[in-house]
Write a protein that holds these residues in place. Structure first.
Motif, PDB file in Angstrom:
ATOM      1  N   ARG B 115      33.848  43.253  60.108  1.00 44.59           N
ATOM      2  CA  ARG B 115      33.596  42.034  59.321  1.00 44.59           C
ATOM      3  C   ARG B 115      34.859  41.411  58.743  1.00 44.59           C
ATOM      4  O   ARG B 115      34.797  40.543  57.885  1.00 44.59           O
ATOM      5  CB  ARG B 115      32.612  42.361  58.183  1.00 44.59           C
ATOM      6  CG  ARG B 115      31.265  42.814  58.694  1.00 44.59           C
ATOM      7  CD  ARG B 115      30.294  43.054  57.562  1.00 44.59           C
ATOM      8  NE  ARG B 115      28.976  43.469  58.068  1.00 44.59           N
ATOM      9  CZ  ARG B 115      27.903  43.604  57.324  1.00 44.59           C
ATOM     10  NH1 ARG B 115      27.968  43.360  56.024  1.00 44.59           N
ATOM     11  NH2 ARG B 115      26.759  43.978  57.865  1.00 44.59           N
ATOM     12  N   GLY B 116      36.009  41.898  59.168  1.00 43.68           N
ATOM     13  CA  GLY B 116      37.259  41.293  58.709  1.00 43.68           C
ATOM     14  C   GLY B 116      37.707  41.767  57.340  1.00 43.68           C
ATOM     15  O   GLY B 116      38.499  41.085  56.684  1.00 43.68           O
ATOM     16  N   TYR B 162      38.317  47.932  47.788  1.00 45.65           N
ATOM     17  CA  TYR B 162      37.365  47.417  48.767  1.00 45.65           C
ATOM     18  C   TYR B 162      37.593  45.918  48.926  1.00 45.65           C
ATOM     19  O   TYR B 162      37.463  45.161  47.962  1.00 45.65           O
ATOM     20  CB  TYR B 162      35.951  47.681  48.253  1.00 45.65           C
ATOM     21  CG  TYR B 162      34.857  47.669  49.280  1.00 45.65           C
ATOM     22  CD1 TYR B 162      34.215  48.840  49.642  1.00 45.65           C
ATOM     23  CD2 TYR B 162      34.436  46.490  49.876  1.00 45.65           C
ATOM     24  CE1 TYR B 162      33.183  48.848  50.568  1.00 45.65           C
ATOM     25  CE2 TYR B 162      33.419  46.483  50.816  1.00 45.65           C
ATOM     26  CZ  TYR B 162      32.798  47.660  51.149  1.00 45.65           C
ATOM     27  OH  TYR B 162      31.778  47.671  52.082  1.00 45.65           O
ATOM     28  N   VAL B 163      37.970  45.475  50.108  1.00 43.68           N
ATOM     29  CA  VAL B 163      38.367  44.074  50.307  1.00 43.68           C
ATOM     30  C   VAL B 163      37.535  43.458  51.423  1.00 43.68           C
ATOM     31  O   VAL B 163      37.425  44.022  52.519  1.00 43.68           O
ATOM     32  CB  VAL B 163      39.870  43.979  50.662  1.00 43.68           C
ATOM     33  CG1 VAL B 163      40.273  42.537  50.916  1.00 43.68           C
ATOM     34  CG2 VAL B 163      40.727  44.591  49.559  1.00 43.68           C
ATOM     35  N   ARG B 164      36.961  42.299  51.115  1.00 43.97           N
ATOM     36  CA  ARG B 164      36.179  41.561  52.131  1.00 43.97           C
ATOM     37  C   ARG B 164      36.629  40.107  52.157  1.00 43.97           C
ATOM     38  O   ARG B 164      37.026  39.561  51.124  1.00 43.97           O
ATOM     39  CB  ARG B 164      34.682  41.594  51.786  1.00 43.97           C
ATOM     40  CG  ARG B 164      34.034  42.942  51.926  1.00 43.97           C
ATOM     41  CD  ARG B 164      32.543  42.854  51.646  1.00 43.97           C
ATOM     42  NE  ARG B 164      31.831  42.038  52.635  1.00 43.97           N
ATOM     43  CZ  ARG B 164      30.518  41.862  52.639  1.00 43.97           C
ATOM     44  NH1 ARG B 164      29.773  42.425  51.700  1.00 43.97           N
ATOM     45  NH2 ARG B 164      29.941  41.127  53.555  1.00 43.97           N
ATOM     46  N   PRO B 165      36.535  39.478  53.335  1.00 46.13           N
ATOM     47  CA  PRO B 165      36.841  38.043  53.364  1.00 46.13           C
ATOM     48  C   PRO B 165      35.789  37.263  52.591  1.00 46.13           C
ATOM     49  O   PRO B 165      34.627  37.673  52.536  1.00 46.13           O
ATOM     50  CB  PRO B 165      36.801  37.703  54.860  1.00 46.13           C
ATOM     51  CG  PRO B 165      35.982  38.772  55.488  1.00 46.13           C
ATOM     52  CD  PRO B 165      36.132  39.999  54.642  1.00 46.13           C
ATOM     53  N   SER B 166      36.222  36.163  51.990  1.00 48.42           N
ATOM     54  CA  SER B 166      35.292  35.308  51.253  1.00 48.42           C
ATOM     55  C   SER B 166      35.540  33.869  51.684  1.00 48.42           C
ATOM     56  O   SER B 166      36.431  33.593  52.494  1.00 48.42           O
ATOM     57  CB  SER B 166      35.518  35.464  49.750  1.00 48.42           C
ATOM     58  OG  SER B 166      36.844  35.101  49.424  1.00 48.42           O
ATOM     59  N   ALA B 167      34.772  32.954  51.110  1.00 47.88           N
ATOM     60  CA  ALA B 167      34.869  31.560  51.537  1.00 47.88           C
ATOM     61  C   ALA B 167      36.279  31.007  51.331  1.00 47.88           C
ATOM     62  O   ALA B 167      36.751  30.189  52.123  1.00 47.88           O
ATOM     63  CB  ALA B 167      33.852  30.722  50.768  1.00 47.88           C
ATOM     64  N   ASP B 168      36.961  31.449  50.274  1.00 48.09           N
ATOM     65  CA  ASP B 168      38.276  30.871  49.978  1.00 48.09           C
ATOM     66  C   ASP B 168      39.395  31.904  50.019  1.00 48.09           C
ATOM     67  O   ASP B 168      40.396  31.763  49.339  1.00 48.09           O
ATOM     68  CB  ASP B 168      38.239  30.179  48.615  1.00 48.09           C
ATOM     69  CG  ASP B 168      37.783  31.120  47.521  1.00 48.09           C
ATOM     70  OD1 ASP B 168      37.358  32.250  47.850  1.00 48.09           O
ATOM     71  OD2 ASP B 168      37.852  30.745  46.339  1.00 48.09           O
TER      72      ASP B 168
END
Lengths: 101, 273
Positions: B115-116, B162-168
């Protein structure tokens, strides 16, 4: 053809990306990670399995960088041996089928 | 007749995973260990636990590899299979909570890689509504940074970020994976403002890092175990993208509370934007 021809190709087990003039290479088997400088990147990118290392050094290294050809070949052989020991490059004295997808 | 299975749904990083067991004591352990991360959300994934006789966690190397369509996760103290198509998996392990943490971390690392996102060997905290990550080798000061944090700082983790891509850009989430602090992070999230690679020194200072150096440091601290070229390629893409979107710096710090003034006043932009 010289008897001591060395052929190199990239392992199919690696992932590589270029960023800001440097090549980053990761081995998916053991997660070892390398960054290659410009000269090493030129050799890595030319590792097609059928061009002898001597030709790669002559055309891609000496042709683009101001380096003594014999010294460049010696450095390239050392670099190739190191990446080979980490499973990044495959080395043979005969042409190799390209492993890269 | 087999004992009925009971479920604890643990939601870390916004990803709810149902953990089921027929052992009441293990269920209690699950609920205690992940208190604050228990969820009533509909699980995206399921893991069934079957317990082996109790033993210590293992120092063996973990192996994570494909076996057909499934992932095989192995270490001396656990053996797990997980099918990403169905989202279901099974785990055989002893009741050691460290084994449990390891299995969950590996599963999240696999899900995130697709999931990037990624798990990073880093402390992280929210300051002024923005998340800051502090990474480095053992002894670099991750736990020290969290210990020095002023009262208005929200600790997300002192060990595994814990790192996830977000809209910005990217968002950091709290995790229950604790290090020396032995304290679970807060279950909340914030947009990532910066990633600092820590070094201790005589004074506090922030230095820029060339993009390739930033990616190299980042890759060396991402928790990733899978022997899978496609996933490694994806992870490398993610690391390059993260470096292009998030300010990454070297933070040399003297271990007193003033270092947090440096963090609070930091307004960096990505070097490679």
């Amino acid at each position: 053809m010289p008897e001591n021809c060395i052929y190199i190709t990239r392992s199919s087990a690696i992932a590589a990306r270029a960023l800001a003039g440097e090549m980053m290479v990761m081995n998916s088997v053991d997660s070892t990670f390398f960054t290659l400088n410009e000269v090493a990147t030129a050799i890595f990118q030319a590792a097609d399995g059928h061009t002898p290392l001597r030709e790669i050094v002559r055309d891609r290294v000496c042709g683009q960088f101001d380096i003594d050809p014999e010294q460049a070949l010696a450095d390239a052989e050392q670099f190739v041996a190191e990446l080979s020991s980490h499973g990044i490059l495959l080395v043979s004295n005969q042409p190799l089928a390209s492993e890269a997808p | 007749m087999a004992a009925p299975r009971k479920i604890a749904c643990v939601e870390i990083g916004g990803i709810p995973i149902a953990l089921s067991t027929s052992d009441d004591r293990f269920l209690d352990l699950l609920r205690q260990r992940y208190q604050g991360f228990l969820s009533s959300s509909r699980p995206e994934f399921e893991l069934e636990f079957d317990l082996t006789p109790t033993g210590p966690a293992s120092d063996d190397d973990v192996r994570v590899r494909r076996d057909g369509d499934e992932w095989l996760l192995e270490r001396g103290d656990f053996h797990a299979r997980w099918d990403p198509r169905t989202g279901r998996g099974s785990v055989r392990q002893n009741a050691n909570p460290y084994s449990l943490d390891s299995v969950l971390r590996i599963l999240h690392s696999l899900i995130l890689a697709q999931r990037g996102g990624f798990l990073l060997h880093a402390a992280s905290a929210i300051c002024g509504g923005r998340a800051y990550l502090f990474s480095g080798v053992s002894g670099a000061g991750k736990t020290t940074m969290t210990r020095l944090a002023p009262a208005d700082i929200t600790l997300l983790t002192d060990e595994i970020s814990y790192v996830r891509p977000s809209a910005d850009g990217y968002a950091a989430y709290g995790t229950p994976f604790a290090g020396e602090l032995a304290k679970s992070g807060e279950n909340c999230t914030a947009p990532v403002s910066a990633l600092f690679f820590l070094e201790q020194g005589p004074e506090n200072r922030v230095d820029e890092l060339p993009p390739a150096d930033a990616v190299r440091r980042l890759m060396r601290n991402i928790l990733f175990f899978a022997e899978d070229r496609r996933l490694v390629e994806k992870l490398l893409d993610t690391a390059c993208h993260f470096v292009s979107r998030v300010a990454i710096r070297r933070l040399t710090f003297y271990p007193d509370g003033k270092v947090w003034d440096q963090v609070r006043n930091f307004h960096g932009v990505p070097e490679h934007a």
